[in-house]
Structures are given as structure tokens and as C-alpha cells.
Design a protein around this motif. Structure first.
Motif, PDB file in Angstrom:
ATOM      1  N   VAL A 100       0.843  -1.207   0.000  1.00 53.94           N
ATOM      2  CA  VAL A 100       0.000   0.000   0.000  1.00 53.94           C
ATOM      3  C   VAL A 100       0.875   1.253   0.000  1.00 53.94           C
ATOM      4  N   HIS A 101       0.271   2.343  -0.484  1.00 53.79           N
ATOM      5  CA  HIS A 101       0.910   3.661  -0.446  1.00 53.79           C
ATOM      6  C   HIS A 101      -0.027   4.566   0.355  1.00 53.79           C
ATOM      7  N   PHE A 102       0.271   4.752   1.634  1.00 54.85           N
ATOM      8  CA  PHE A 102      -0.607   5.581   2.465  1.00 54.85           C
ATOM      9  C   PHE A 102      -0.193   7.056   2.475  1.00 54.85           C
ATOM     10  N   ARG A 103       0.860   7.394   1.696  1.00 60.83           N
ATOM     11  CA  ARG A 103       1.176   8.798   1.364  1.00 60.83           C
ATOM     12  C   ARG A 103       1.587   9.673   2.537  1.00 60.83           C
ATOM     13  N   ASP A 104       1.869   9.043   3.668  1.00 63.66           N
ATOM     14  CA  ASP A 104       2.180   9.785   4.874  1.00 63.66           C
ATOM     15  C   ASP A 104       3.632   9.486   5.245  1.00 63.66           C
ATOM     16  N   PRO A 125       7.830   2.999   0.283  1.00 58.05           N
ATOM     17  CA  PRO A 125       8.707   4.116   0.680  1.00 58.05           C
ATOM     18  C   PRO A 125       8.631   5.368  -0.190  1.00 58.05           C
ATOM     19  N   ASN A 126       7.763   5.412  -1.211  1.00 62.23           N
ATOM     20  CA  ASN A 126       7.778   6.589  -2.097  1.00 62.23           C
ATOM     21  C   ASN A 126       6.943   7.744  -1.555  1.00 62.23           C
ATOM     22  N   THR A 127       7.204   8.064  -0.292  1.00 62.18           N
ATOM     23  CA  THR A 127       6.545   9.199   0.346  1.00 62.18           C
ATOM     24  C   THR A 127       7.490  10.397   0.276  1.00 62.18           C
ATOM     25  N   SER A 144      10.452   4.495 -13.648  1.00 61.10           N
ATOM     26  CA  SER A 144       9.863   5.665 -13.014  1.00 61.10           C
ATOM     27  C   SER A 144       8.364   5.450 -12.857  1.00 61.10           C
ATOM     28  N   THR A 145       7.892   5.856 -11.698  1.00 59.35           N
ATOM     29  CA  THR A 145       6.484   5.767 -11.342  1.00 59.35           C
ATOM     30  C   THR A 145       6.284   6.872 -10.307  1.00 59.35           C
ATOM     31  N   THR A 146       5.199   6.893  -9.548  1.00 58.53           N
ATOM     32  CA  THR A 146       5.013   7.949  -8.561  1.00 58.53           C
ATOM     33  C   THR A 146       6.211   8.002  -7.600  1.00 58.53           C
ATOM     34  N   GLY A 147       6.715   9.206  -7.325  1.00 58.70           N
ATOM     35  CA  GLY A 147       7.823   9.338  -6.375  1.00 58.70           C
ATOM     36  C   GLY A 147       9.153   9.540  -7.077  1.00 58.70           C
ATOM     37  N   VAL A 198      10.237  -5.762  -5.673  1.00 65.34           N
ATOM     38  CA  VAL A 198      10.685  -5.074  -6.879  1.00 65.34           C
ATOM     39  C   VAL A 198       9.533  -4.585  -7.745  1.00 65.34           C
ATOM     40  N   HIS A 199       9.598  -3.317  -8.121  1.00 60.88           N
ATOM     41  CA  HIS A 199       8.745  -2.814  -9.207  1.00 60.88           C
ATOM     42  C   HIS A 199       9.520  -3.108 -10.477  1.00 60.88           C
ATOM     43  N   ALA A 200       9.119  -4.171 -11.160  1.00 59.32           N
ATOM     44  CA  ALA A 200       9.900  -4.685 -12.279  1.00 59.32           C
ATOM     45  C   ALA A 200       9.383  -4.180 -13.627  1.00 59.32           C
ATOM     46  N   VAL A 216      -2.179   3.111 -14.455  1.00 56.42           N
ATOM     47  CA  VAL A 216      -1.441   2.539 -13.339  1.00 56.42           C
ATOM     48  C   VAL A 216      -0.172   1.898 -13.895  1.00 56.42           C
ATOM     49  N   ASN A 217       0.834   1.767 -13.050  1.00 56.87           N
ATOM     50  CA  ASN A 217       2.071   1.067 -13.437  1.00 56.87           C
ATOM     51  C   ASN A 217       2.251  -0.176 -12.576  1.00 56.87           C
ATOM     52  N   PRO A 218       2.655  -1.294 -13.174  1.00 57.61           N
ATOM     53  CA  PRO A 218       2.622  -1.552 -14.609  1.00 57.61           C
ATOM     54  C   PRO A 218       1.186  -1.444 -15.117  1.00 57.61           C
ATOM     55  N   SER A 228      -3.069  -5.019  -2.975  1.00 57.52           N
ATOM     56  CA  SER A 228      -3.852  -4.022  -3.715  1.00 57.52           C
ATOM     57  C   SER A 228      -3.007  -3.023  -4.492  1.00 57.52           C
ATOM     58  N   ASP A 229      -1.751  -2.774  -4.079  1.00 59.41           N
ATOM     59  CA  ASP A 229      -1.002  -1.626  -4.595  1.00 59.41           C
ATOM     60  C   ASP A 229      -1.869  -0.368  -4.465  1.00 59.41           C
ATOM     61  N   HIS A 230      -2.528  -0.246  -3.297  1.00 58.46           N
ATOM     62  CA  HIS A 230      -3.380   0.922  -3.003  1.00 58.46           C
ATOM     63  C   HIS A 230      -2.576   2.203  -3.226  1.00 58.46           C
ATOM     64  N   PRO A 234      -1.616  11.240 -12.918  1.00 59.48           N
ATOM     65  CA  PRO A 234      -0.686  10.337 -12.234  1.00 59.48           C
ATOM     66  C   PRO A 234      -1.148   8.883 -12.324  1.00 59.48           C
ATOM     67  N   THR A 235      -0.218   7.965 -12.104  1.00 61.22           N
ATOM     68  CA  THR A 235      -0.563   6.548 -12.185  1.00 61.22           C
ATOM     69  C   THR A 235      -0.840   5.984 -10.792  1.00 61.22           C
ATOM     70  N   GLY A 236      -1.780   5.079 -10.732  1.00 63.76           N
ATOM     71  CA  GLY A 236      -2.097   4.422  -9.464  1.00 63.76           C
ATOM     72  C   GLY A 236      -3.566   4.558  -9.143  1.00 63.76           C
TER      73      GLY A 236
END
Ligand code: NCD
Ligand code: ZN
Ligand code: ZN
Ligand code: ZN
Length: 424
Positions: A59-63, A91-93, A146-149, A175-177, A262-264, A289-291, A307-309
């Protein structure tokens, strides 16, 4: 005999099958399972299913830093309402979670706001302090495209030493492959265009590359999206694989515009069906989920700029349970991919209804499917790409034996914990 503190009675998923019984809970853990148990507090669910709480390993809780999209409070409420009792945050916060101080600051925020248990990923970047992060992170995350972050690592050569250091820590390298150098940058107006810019080859090539470069690591391939990549991840030692509901249920023909960016990328129907078959064949370790929430305003940008996601933590279990009910997936496989395997891969005392395990439980009525509406979900972003689909949402959710959701609503203000624990 002394009463249990809490007893939850229902049709429980224990040792691979459903049985009418009582789950006795003391000090947040399951202490006993029996036909009849007395408790200081007894929750009676008759014929409803009692399952282990789901673990969403992505998940990406953005905080901190991106809290217009989501924060740990709203993200974790959304998780709990969907039957997810443990999340692993990416970790892409802002700042990215690549240092011990950033990790500790994120933990402090999550401890103060999270309704569910959590683990925190550390981002891979040149010069990072692997041994100290390994002690406090649930795993490491590597972004190959490259994706969000801002965590893109375009060349694995640049993180050679870091990858070599991760292996001996025993922590998972998620891995984001996608191979950044194979990504095309043509203008995009549709989901089909987005898919063409990020081909299946882009994914397969990245999987091959990271296998070669991180030989001593426990690899976890995130959000596998293409049928062509399946042979590269089937029965590979030291590698686990994740799939998302969106790659199983949506494709480029879905009429959802930027919400499906979304990516991928979402791919064609054949890919989606190939992935669904792979779920049945037991190829995937977990469904996550890749929320990845973004605001409505951001998603209303032109296709190229959006943006993607997409959000998904609240619909993960409900969507999959609906497919169980429709007999497209069996219950055992669903529990394995959403509860047992994520716990095993990341070494948690969770994911099973068994004495000694954390008392994280979800109660569902398999007859009660509801229509998914973005406006009724609890993410800050307020939309879903699964709008109109059916989902089986939990009636009740327990975290460490404490009721957090009852009749679909939040109860109490129980706080979740970091599953990795604090430094001594
Ligand atoms: C994710 C995000 O927005 O953080 N976006 C996405 O398209 N999946 C990042 C990621 O997981 O790649
Ligand atoms: Zn990703
Ligand atoms: Zn992600
Ligand atoms: Zn189905």
C-alpha cells in the motif's frame, strides 16, 4: 476453568476447512479453539464466516508529505473496513523512506494514526545504510522504472553494493519490475497507449535483470501484469510473486479512462485471463492491492499528465471473496494468498486461526454482496476504478482481539503496531 478474555464464535476457517467453533483470545493472541468456550466478552456470529484478517503487502498511504491523497488515518480506516488488518507501506513518500530517521518518523506517524498493524518498507537508493534499515524495515523496495515518487534506480549497477548487502539480512527485496530503458515515451490518450509505452517485454526484461543482479536476495516481484512474464516467475527458488485485483479484473477495454492509469499498466483481456488462470494454478504467492490513491483533481488531468495508481486496500478482500462466492477461486486459495502467504513471506505471527497467532479476524456473510461505490469507501481520494462491481465487505473486524469494525462501522480507537517492532 478460567474464562477467555474474548471469544469469537462462528463458522471459522481453521486448518484448511470451515468448522463451527469458538476462537478464544487472551492478550491479543488466539489462545484456544474449541466447540464451546466461555469468555468475558462473547461475539456470536452464527453461520457467518470467520477468517484470518487479510494482509495487504503493498500500500501507499502517502504519509508523510502527500497527505492530500491519503494519510495513515484514512488509509488504515479504509483497510479495516475492507477486512485488511495489516498493511506494508511503500517508501515513495515525501521524504522517501530511505534513511533510519525517515523510517522512524513514518513509524511515529503511523503509530499515532493507524487502526491496523503495519510494516514499513525501506527504499533502495545508492549509499543507503542497509544493515541498520534492515533491523527496522519490513523489507526493501526497488523501483526499476519511473512511477510515482523519486525512487527510480535506472541502473542496477548503481546499487550493486546495496543489493549485495540486502541478501545476508534475510529481508525481502520487493521489486517494481519494469525496465526503464525499454519504456517508450509516446504521447498517451488512452489505457491502450499507456500499455504500449510499457510493454510486457519491459516487465519480463526487468525480472531477468534483477534476478541476475540480486542473486543472493529473497526477491518478491510486485504487481505482475503480463501473461508473458509468468514463465519467469513460476517455481523459481528464492522468488515470490504478487498480483493485484486490478490486473485480474480490469483491462484496457475497461471504460475508466485515467482512473485505470497505473504502473505496470492494465493490459488486454488475454493477459488478464492468463493471470486469472495463474491464480487458479497457484502461481502467485499473494494478492495485494497496490493501493495508490491520487486526488480526483489529479486524475481529471489530461491522460498524459494524470498520475498513475489507484486505491484498492478496501476492495481487495471484498472483490476476491465475491469471486470465491462465484466459485472462480476457492476459499482456501483466497486465504492462502491474502492471509497465510504474506505472513509467511514476511515472517509474521499472523494469517492463520491457530493458537499462538495474533487474533486478527474478519467476519463475513458470504450471502451479502454489495455494490462497490467510491463514495462509500473510506480512502481520502473518494473514488474507485471498481465502481459498480460486487464485493463482500466484512461485517466485523478484530485486531489483536479488539473490535475495530462492527456492522461495517468503526468501533473504538484501537491503534495498530509496527510488526517489526521497535529498536531495543
Ligand atoms: C504507485 C504510486 O502511485 O505510488 N503507482 C502505480 O501506478 N502503481 C507506485 C507504484 O507502485 O509503482
Ligand atoms: Zn510499483
Ligand atoms: Zn505500488
Ligand atoms: Zn470471477
Amino acid at each position: 476453568m478460567k474464562n477467555m478474555e474474548v471469544v469469537v464464535e462462528g463458522n471459522c476457517y481453521v486448518s484448511g476447512r470451515l468448522e463451527r467453533c469458538c476462537v478464544g483470545i487472551d492478550n491479543g493472541r488466539i489462545s484456544k479453539i474449541a466447540k464451546v468456550l466461555d469468555g468475558d466478552k462473547v461475539y456470536q456470529y452464527d453461520g457467518k464466516l470467520v477468517l484470518p484478517g487479510a494482509i495487504d503487502a503493498h500500500v501507499h498511504f502517502r504519509d508523510p508529505g502527500l497527505t492530500a491523497k491519503e494519510d495513515f488515518g484514512t488509509g488504515s480506516l479504509s483497510a479495516a473496513c475492507g477486512g485488511v488488518t495489516c498493511v506494508f507501506d511503500m517508501p515513495n513518500t515525501k521524504p522517501p523512506t530511505t534513511t533510519l530517521s525517515a523510517l522512524r518518523e513514518k513509524r511515529r506517524l503511523a503509530e499515532s494514526k493507524s487502526l491496523v498493524d503495519f510494516g514499513l518498507f525501506a527504499g533502495v537508493r545508492p549509499g543507503m545504510d542497509v544493515p541498520s534499515l534492515a533491523k527496522e524495515a519490513v523489507g526493501f523496495k526497488l523501483y526499476m522504472a519511473s512511477t510515482t515518487g523519486e525512487l527510480l534506480v535506472p541502473s542496477l549497477d548503481a546499487v550493486k553494493d546495496e543489493l549485495a548487502a540486502i541478501g545476508p539480512t534475510g529481508k525481502v527485496l520487493a521489486v517494481h519490475a519494469e525496465n526503464e530503458s525499454m519504456r517508450k515515451k509516446d504521447a498517451e490518450e488512452s489505457l491502450e497507449d499507456h500499455m504500449k509505452n510499457r510493454s510486457a517485454d519491459c516487465e519480463s526484461s526487468a525480472i531477468r535483470k534483477v534476478r541476475g543482479a540480486a542473486k543472493n536476495c529473497r526477491l518478491h516481484i510486485c504487481h505482475l501484469s503480463s501473461k508473458a512474464s509468468l514463465p519467469l516467475v513460476t517455481n523459481v527458488p528464492n522468488m515470490t510473486v504478487e498480483v493485484t485485483p486490478h490486473h485480474l479484473l480490469l483491462d484496457t477495454a475497461s471504460k475508466i479512462g485515467t482512473l485505470g492509469k497505473v504502473n505496470p499498466p492494465l493490459r488486454r483481456r488475454e493477459d488478464r485471463q492468463g493471470l486469472f488462470q495463474a491464480v487458479k494454478d497457484g502461481v502467485f504467492d499473494n494478492i495485494a492491492s497496490d493501493h495508490a490513491p491520487h486526488t480526483v483533481e489529479e486524475k481529471e488531468e489530461d491522460f498524459d499528465y494524470a498520475p498513475t495508481g489507484m486505491p484498492g486496500v478496501e476492495t481487495l478482500l471484498p472483490l476476491m471473496l465475491h469471486h470465491v462466492r462465484e466459485r472462480h477461486i476457492d476459499l482456501g486459495a483466497a486465504v492462502r494468498m491474502m492471509c497465510e502467504r504474506p505472513a509467511e513471506i514476511f515472517g509474521l505471527n499472523k494469517g492463520k486461526i491457530e493458537p499462538g497467532y495474533d487474533a486478527d479476524l474478519v467476519v463475513v456473510d458470504m450471502q451479502a454482496a454489495g455494490v462497490i461505490r467510491g463514495s462509500a469507501l473510506h480512502s481520502k481520494c473518494g473514488w474507485t476504478a471498481f465502481e459498480g462491481m460486487l464485493g463482500i465487505f466484512p461485517k466485523a473486524v478484530f485486531l489483536g482481539g479488539a473490535s475495530v469494525i462492527e456492522s461495517g462501522n468503526q468501533t473504538g480507537d484501537h491503534r495498530g503496531r509496527d510488526v517489526v517492532g521497535q529498536p531495543a
